[in-house]
Design a protein around this motif. Structure first.
Motif, PDB file in Angstrom:
ATOM      1  N   ASP A 614       0.823  -1.210   0.000  1.00 14.04           N
ATOM      2  CA  ASP A 614       0.000   0.000   0.000  1.00 14.04           C
ATOM      3  C   ASP A 614       0.859   1.263   0.000  1.00 14.04           C
ATOM      4  O   ASP A 614       0.391   2.345   0.320  1.00 14.04           O
ATOM      5  N   TRP A 615       2.124   1.109  -0.352  1.00 15.20           N
ATOM      6  CA  TRP A 615       2.991   2.254  -0.617  1.00 15.20           C
ATOM      7  C   TRP A 615       3.034   2.526  -2.118  1.00 15.20           C
ATOM      8  O   TRP A 615       2.881   1.612  -2.936  1.00 15.20           O
ATOM      9  N   HIS A 616       3.292   3.780  -2.472  1.00 16.58           N
ATOM     10  CA  HIS A 616       3.619   4.141  -3.847  1.00 16.58           C
ATOM     11  C   HIS A 616       5.131   3.946  -4.037  1.00 16.58           C
ATOM     12  O   HIS A 616       5.907   4.263  -3.135  1.00 16.58           O
ATOM     13  N   HIS A 617       5.526   3.451  -5.195  1.00 12.74           N
ATOM     14  CA  HIS A 617       6.940   3.201  -5.458  1.00 12.74           C
ATOM     15  C   HIS A 617       7.316   3.820  -6.804  1.00 12.74           C
ATOM     16  O   HIS A 617       6.713   3.497  -7.831  1.00 12.74           O
ATOM     17  N   TYR A 618       8.306   4.693  -6.809  1.00 10.39           N
ATOM     18  CA  TYR A 618       8.725   5.318  -8.070  1.00 10.39           C
ATOM     19  C   TYR A 618       9.271   4.294  -9.058  1.00 10.39           C
ATOM     20  O   TYR A 618       9.265   4.527 -10.266  1.00 10.39           O
ATOM     21  N   TRP A 619       9.730   3.153  -8.543  1.00  7.21           N
ATOM     22  CA  TRP A 619      10.163   2.063  -9.418  1.00  7.21           C
ATOM     23  C   TRP A 619       9.059   1.746 -10.435  1.00  7.21           C
ATOM     24  O   TRP A 619       9.323   1.588 -11.632  1.00  7.21           O
ATOM     25  N   ASP A 620       7.814   1.644  -9.962  1.00  2.00           N
ATOM     26  CA  ASP A 620       6.690   1.365 -10.863  1.00  2.00           C
ATOM     27  C   ASP A 620       6.543   2.472 -11.904  1.00  2.00           C
ATOM     28  O   ASP A 620       6.298   2.203 -13.084  1.00  2.00           O
ATOM     29  N   GLU A 679       5.986   7.510   0.711  1.00  2.00           N
ATOM     30  CA  GLU A 679       5.966   7.011   2.080  1.00  2.00           C
ATOM     31  C   GLU A 679       7.344   6.641   2.621  1.00  2.00           C
ATOM     32  O   GLU A 679       7.475   6.308   3.794  1.00  2.00           O
ATOM     33  N   ASP A 680       8.377   6.668   1.784  1.00  2.00           N
ATOM     34  CA  ASP A 680       9.689   6.168   2.217  1.00  2.00           C
ATOM     35  C   ASP A 680      10.789   7.024   1.596  1.00  2.00           C
ATOM     36  O   ASP A 680      11.048   6.922   0.391  1.00  2.00           O
ATOM     37  N   TRP A 681      11.430   7.839   2.420  1.00  2.00           N
ATOM     38  CA  TRP A 681      12.529   8.680   1.941  1.00  2.00           C
ATOM     39  C   TRP A 681      13.826   8.405   2.705  1.00  2.00           C
ATOM     40  O   TRP A 681      14.782   9.137   2.593  1.00  2.00           O
ATOM     41  N   THR A 682      13.844   7.305   3.499  1.00  2.00           N
ATOM     42  CA  THR A 682      15.042   6.991   4.282  1.00  2.00           C
ATOM     43  C   THR A 682      15.606   5.605   4.000  1.00  2.00           C
ATOM     44  O   THR A 682      16.767   5.347   4.297  1.00  2.00           O
ATOM     45  N   GLY A 683      14.808   4.681   3.472  1.00  2.00           N
ATOM     46  CA  GLY A 683      15.229   3.298   3.331  1.00  2.00           C
ATOM     47  C   GLY A 683      16.097   3.027   2.114  1.00  2.00           C
ATOM     48  O   GLY A 683      16.139   3.808   1.157  1.00  2.00           O
ATOM     49  N   SER A 684      16.775   1.896   2.133  1.00  2.00           N
ATOM     50  CA  SER A 684      17.688   1.513   1.053  1.00  2.00           C
ATOM     51  C   SER A 684      16.970   1.146  -0.237  1.00  2.00           C
ATOM     52  O   SER A 684      17.605   1.002  -1.277  1.00  2.00           O
ATOM     53  N   SER A 685      15.637   1.013  -0.197  1.00  2.00           N
ATOM     54  CA  SER A 685      14.884   0.677  -1.402  1.00  2.00           C
ATOM     55  C   SER A 685      15.041   1.736  -2.483  1.00  2.00           C
ATOM     56  O   SER A 685      14.888   1.450  -3.673  1.00  2.00           O
ATOM     57  N   MET A 686      15.309   2.980  -2.077  1.00  2.00           N
ATOM     58  CA  MET A 686      15.390   4.052  -3.068  1.00  2.00           C
ATOM     59  C   MET A 686      16.524   3.818  -4.065  1.00  2.00           C
ATOM     60  O   MET A 686      16.410   4.231  -5.228  1.00  2.00           O
ATOM     61  N   ALA A 687      17.600   3.160  -3.651  1.00  2.00           N
ATOM     62  CA  ALA A 687      18.706   2.925  -4.582  1.00  2.00           C
ATOM     63  C   ALA A 687      18.250   2.032  -5.727  1.00  2.00           C
ATOM     64  O   ALA A 687      18.465   2.333  -6.910  1.00  2.00           O
ATOM     65  N   ARG A 688      17.593   0.910  -5.378  1.00  2.00           N
ATOM     66  CA  ARG A 688      17.055   0.025  -6.412  1.00  2.00           C
ATOM     67  C   ARG A 688      15.922   0.691  -7.171  1.00  2.00           C
ATOM     68  O   ARG A 688      15.812   0.584  -8.385  1.00  2.00           O
ATOM     69  N   GLY A 689      15.060   1.378  -6.429  1.00  2.00           N
ATOM     70  CA  GLY A 689      13.892   1.969  -7.049  1.00  2.00           C
ATOM     71  C   GLY A 689      14.227   3.034  -8.064  1.00  2.00           C
ATOM     72  O   GLY A 689      13.592   3.135  -9.114  1.00  2.00           O
ATOM     73  N   THR A 690      15.231   3.843  -7.767  1.00  2.00           N
ATOM     74  CA  THR A 690      15.624   4.914  -8.678  1.00  2.00           C
ATOM     75  C   THR A 690      16.477   4.384  -9.823  1.00  2.00           C
ATOM     76  O   THR A 690      16.499   4.974 -10.905  1.00  2.00           O
ATOM     77  N   GLY A 691      17.167   3.259  -9.587  1.00  2.00           N
ATOM     78  CA  GLY A 691      18.047   2.714 -10.625  1.00  2.00           C
ATOM     79  C   GLY A 691      17.354   2.501 -11.946  1.00  2.00           C
ATOM     80  O   GLY A 691      17.918   2.764 -13.022  1.00  2.00           O
TER      81      GLY A 691
END
Length: 916
Positions: A614-620, A679-691
């Motif tokens: 139920d989070w939005h993910h920029y990866w998508d 919903e997430d601006w601190t976790g390590s997911s952003m590295a994969r998500g932005t890649g």
């Protein structure tokens, strides 16, 4: 292996398959109270005390994550419920057992802390571990007990996620068989038990038939299994001279060695030393016809007396129910007849060399077969309803110095109800040596024309081995990212593998694979994230799959210009793009205006490890932008201008609102990097998500200062402190190889080289170019997922290719990722008919030293003619360049050391001044 019998009420005696008996009270059913403790005030305020008022707490189920029940949260939270023990529990000890808590927890009973498991400080998560806490001293025997569990979720999913959740009188009653074996191993430290049972970690690799359904598996402790086998096979030496049993399981994990034949062929080799003997094994697969029905595993053991003395010993071929991935199989019967072993009556081991005898054992009855192996009586048959049967074949070794013995075995890769005589005879018509030569030749021919030649031979081997792994993991033309847990189709993983195969010259194969991408589409137009061989949707809604399906078809077209194939599937692609347009409308409603959620895709499970569903993910969003742009490109190629216009418009609008969203978060949170999502601006997911926004790209530009700063922050936080590994959710993920390609595009070749080096130095199974999806940061062994992971294999292939060449709009970028040491080593770098968007490219780069000068000669051939030319980013500095001649005409470097030449140029000579 079904060995646990659950009870839903107290007072019922439950029996474990291993013989343990006791009482069980299941706490799965019924209501649990639940409260988030975001400020960590629960301890101070006594939330664990029986008198604490929980009337305003929520209700929740156990055995499921709290994210799956609407709690979008990482951190501490409390579970509470009551239970009453019946009179049968009088005098019994009491334990709380939990099948898996994500990630750590503490248990309180009747207001007293009883214990806990897991530790954030030590990096120990029990998300997938059976644990227990004894609570006997604090239990009320005749009145209600208050059980409170304080759980800390470090990221991703959280809570009392896995069964069982129960109170028991003996924690072994509900214990998984694998955990029992680990206890058994602690009590019998001298026995050759699997590495996973003795704390040496888990790792395996695979081989098999090209596109066959079943794969052979080799563990790093030497055990050989298969995806279909409920057992593994090991080879040991029993020295009659010294009275010692030699097995790789008893050695340190660094002592045996593993390799691939010729460095890269999928014929798996393993060796260890045993009291003067060298024991080598090799395993590979071939098929006499249908790769699924007729696939056969060939196993060879070669034992050489390397000592200067005569040696009297036995070679033991051992069959046990321990599997390579830390699980227990089920061997209910084993019988030895003549030169054949029948396991469970439907698996057959054919012995080319007849053993002198055999021994059988049951773990439950008499322990592991290695116990008292000198004194065990010969036996040829055993049945064991618990599935813990074992067998050892005996081969005498009375050897002289230098003498070598070889033993050969064959196993059909699929179980059979019967073994007709004609079929057995046909198996024996094929000699082991002949089959080995045939399989070697097949893979040599398949891999010989890889278009890249690196100066580091290990990279050439890694490249070819990774291609082989992708082809072996495929099932009937359907791409799969792994042999066990991931033997399904993922659009996400397949998109990366498709690109890797196209860039490696396998376009005809890819054409046969892509219809699978299209067939699974749902009536709504959605491409389901995961499906099986029957196209049954078995996954969650993950919006990245939509863009990945469009991208994969566009990639095939860019490398082949096969317009007829795209036209055949065009309406399916349009339907997929329309589905994207439909779901994006959910975030174009007035209620989302002026928020960071407006205009982007709605929440989804996304790449599964990036955060809750139920989070939005920029990866998508990044993948949707790429897919819509690719759809617009294909529409233009098919002269479908109307479709091209709306797809392009949709892509640009989504790009606009995605940038608006992450810019708004940066402003609100005071950060200078692109987040994972609103919903997430601190976790390590952003590295994969932005890649994904940078590569495969379409959304982000490597020249954008925000992008450059973001990737610098990702490096500083989750890569640099670990020497090139990517730390994500407390473990290493080899998707760092994917990030490495992004750093190549950002001009940070030094980071890309650091990441690549770490992964080559830390193969999950050293010597085999096999990586797990998730790696234990302490042991560097398998932690979760599957292996060898073929998305990771594709990431390696795409990185290595990108270091030499990649497409950037209407030009080819060359040598952007090669390290300076490749030039200084004076070895040749070659591309031979390398497929690109613009045609095939051949290039040879050689370096010579002449007195005080270093000369780099580059020759370009092939039909690749990029409109904007070839852009070189060599690891050279402007101040060391004496001259650059292109077709004997001088040109000048740009300030960053790069230069561009026309697409028709063929000869380049670069002269560098060497330091004095």
């Amino acid at each position: 292996m079904c060995c646990i019998y659950m009870a839903e009420s107290a007072g019922v005696s439950v029996k474990h398959a291993f013989g343990f008996e006791g009482l069980v009270l299941s706490l799965k059913e019924g209501k649990w109270k639940f409260a988030i403790d975001e400020k960590r005030e629960g301890i101070v305020k006594g939330w664990f005390k029986p008198e604490h008022d929980v009337s305003n707490w929520d209700e929740i189920q156990v055995g499921r994550s709290w994210e799956g029940q609407g709690y979008n949260y990482d951190g501490w939270a409390w579970y509470r419920r009551d239970f009453l023990l019946s009179k049968e529990w009088a005098g019994e000890k009491v334990f709380v057992v939990l099948g898996g808590v994500d990630d750590e927890y503490e248990v309180y009973v009747n207001g007293e802390k009883a214990g806990g498991n897991g530790s954030f400080e030590q990096g120990i998560s029990v998300w997938d571990t059976y644990t227990y806490v004894e609570v006997t001293p604090w239990i009320h025997r005749e009145k209600t007990n208050i059980l409170v569990i304080w759980v800390n979720d470090w990221g991703g999913y959280g809570g009392l996620r896995k069964e069982p959740v129960a109170v028991v009188s003996d924690p072994r009653i509900l214990m998984p068989p694998e955990d029992f074996i680990k206890i058994y191993a602690r009590e019998h430290t001298d026995l050759p038990l699997p590495y996973w049972a003795t704390g040496k970690g888990i790792a395996w690799t695979m081989t098999g038939v090209d596109e066959g359904v079943e794969e052979i598996l080799l563990s790093h402790d030497g055990a050989i299994g298969a995806t279909s086998f409920p057992f593994t096979i090991s080879g040991w030496i029993l020295s009659r001279t010294t009275g010692k049993l030699w097995a790789p399981e008893n050695l340190q994990s660094s002592q045996p060695s593993a390799s691939l034949k010729n460095g890269y062929l999928p014929l798996l080799q393993y060796a260890f030393l045993a009291d003067g003997f060298r024991v080598e094994s090799e395993v590979f697969a071939n098929s006499y016809g249908d790769p699924d029905e007729d696939g056969v595993a060939y196993i060879l053991y070669r034992i050489a007396n390397n000592s200067k003395e005569n040696q009297e010993a036995e070679f033991l071929l051992v069959i046990r129910p321990y599997l390579v991935n830390g699980k227990i199989g089920q061997v209910t019967s084993v019988r030895f007849e003549g030169n054949s072993v029948f396991i469970n009556d439907n698996f057959l081991l054919l012995c080319e060399d007849v053993p002198s005898g055999s021994l059988t054992s049951s773990l439950f009855e008499s322990g592991d077969i290695s116990q008292d192996i000198f004194t065990k009586k010969p036996s040829v048959f055993i049945t064991d309803e618990r599935g813990l049967g074992m067998l050892a074949l005996q081969y005498p070794l009375n050897t002289k110095p230098g003498q070598v013995f070889t033993f050969h075995f064959r196993l059909p890769l699929r179980p059979r109800e019967e073994f007709p005589l004609a079929w057995l005879r046909s198996m024996r018509l094929h000699s082991f040596a002949g089959e080995e030569a045939t399989v070697s030749a097949y893979w040599e021919k398949l891999l010989e024309n890889i278009p890249f030649q690196f100066p580091d031979e290990s990279l050439n081997h890694a490249y070819r081995a990774s291609i082989a792994n992708i082809l072996i993991a495929m099932d009937k033309g359907m791409l799969h990212p792994g042999p066990l847990a991931y033997s399904l189709f993922w659009y996400r993983d397949s998109a990366y593998m498709i690109t890797a195969l196209l860039q490696s010259g396998f376009a005809p194969r890819v054409k046969n694979m892509l219809p699978h991408f299209m067939k699974a589409q749902l009536e709504s137009g959605e491409f389901p994230s995961i499906f099986d061989l029957n196209y049954k949707n078995v996954g969650w809604q993950e919006w990245d799959a939509q863009g990945q399906a469009l991208y994969s078809m566009a990639q095939y077209y860019r490398f082949t210009r096969d317009k007829e194939f795209i036209q055949e599937h065009w309406q399916t692609l349009v339907k997929g793009a329309e589905f994207l347009r439909k779901i994006r409308k959910e975030r174009l409603k007035p209620e989302f205006e002026a928020t960071e959620r407006y205009g982007i895709l709605p929440p989804s499970v996304s790449a599964e490890d990036l955060g809750p569903g139920d989070w939005h993910h920029y990866w998508d969003d990044f993948w949707a932008i790429r897919g819509l742009k690719d759809g617009a490109f294909l529409a233009r190629e098919l002269n479908d201008d109307a479709t091209s216009q709306w797809m392009e418009k949709e892509a640009q609008e989504l790009l606009h609102w995605t940038k608006h969203s992450y810019s708004l978060i940066m402003q609100k949170q005071g950060i200078d990097w692109i987040a994972n999502g609103p919903e997430d601006w601190t976790g390590s997911s952003m590295a994969r998500g932005t890649g994904a926004g940078l590569w495969p790209g379409g959304a982000l530009s490597p020249g954008d200062p925000v992008v450059r700063t973001s990737f610098q922050r990702y490096y500083e936080k989750w890569i640099q402190p670990f020497g090139g590994a990517y730390l994500h959710q407390g473990r290493f993920w080899p998707y760092g190889l994917e990030l490495a390609l992004a750093y190549v595009m950002l001009g940070r070749r030094e980071i890309a080289s650091e990441i690549l080096k770490w992964h080559l130095d830390h193969q999950t199974f050293p010597g085999t170019f096999s990586w797990a999806e998730q790696i234990d940061p302490k042991t560097f062994k398998f932690l979760s997922g599957d292996m060898p992971h073929c998305w990771v294999a594709a990431d390696l292939l795409n990185l290595l290719r990108g270091m030499l060449v990649y497409e950037e709009e209407n030009r080819l970028v060359l040598m952007a990722g090669i390290p300076r040491v490749w030039l200084d080593s004076h070895q040749t770098i070659q591309l031979r008919d390398a497929p690109t968007y613009f045609g095939k490219l051949s290039l040879a780069l050689s370096v010579n030293r002449e007195q005080e000068e270093q000369r780099i000669r580059i020759a370009i051939t092939g039909d690749a003619r990029p409109e904007a030319g070839f852009h070189f980013r060599l690891p050279i500095l402007p101040e060391e360049v004496q001259s650059i001649l292109v077709e004997n005409e001088p040109i000048h470097l740009q300030a960053d050391g790069s230069f561009t030449i026309p697409g028709a140029a063929h000869q380049i000579l670069i002269t560098l001044n060497l330091p004095r």
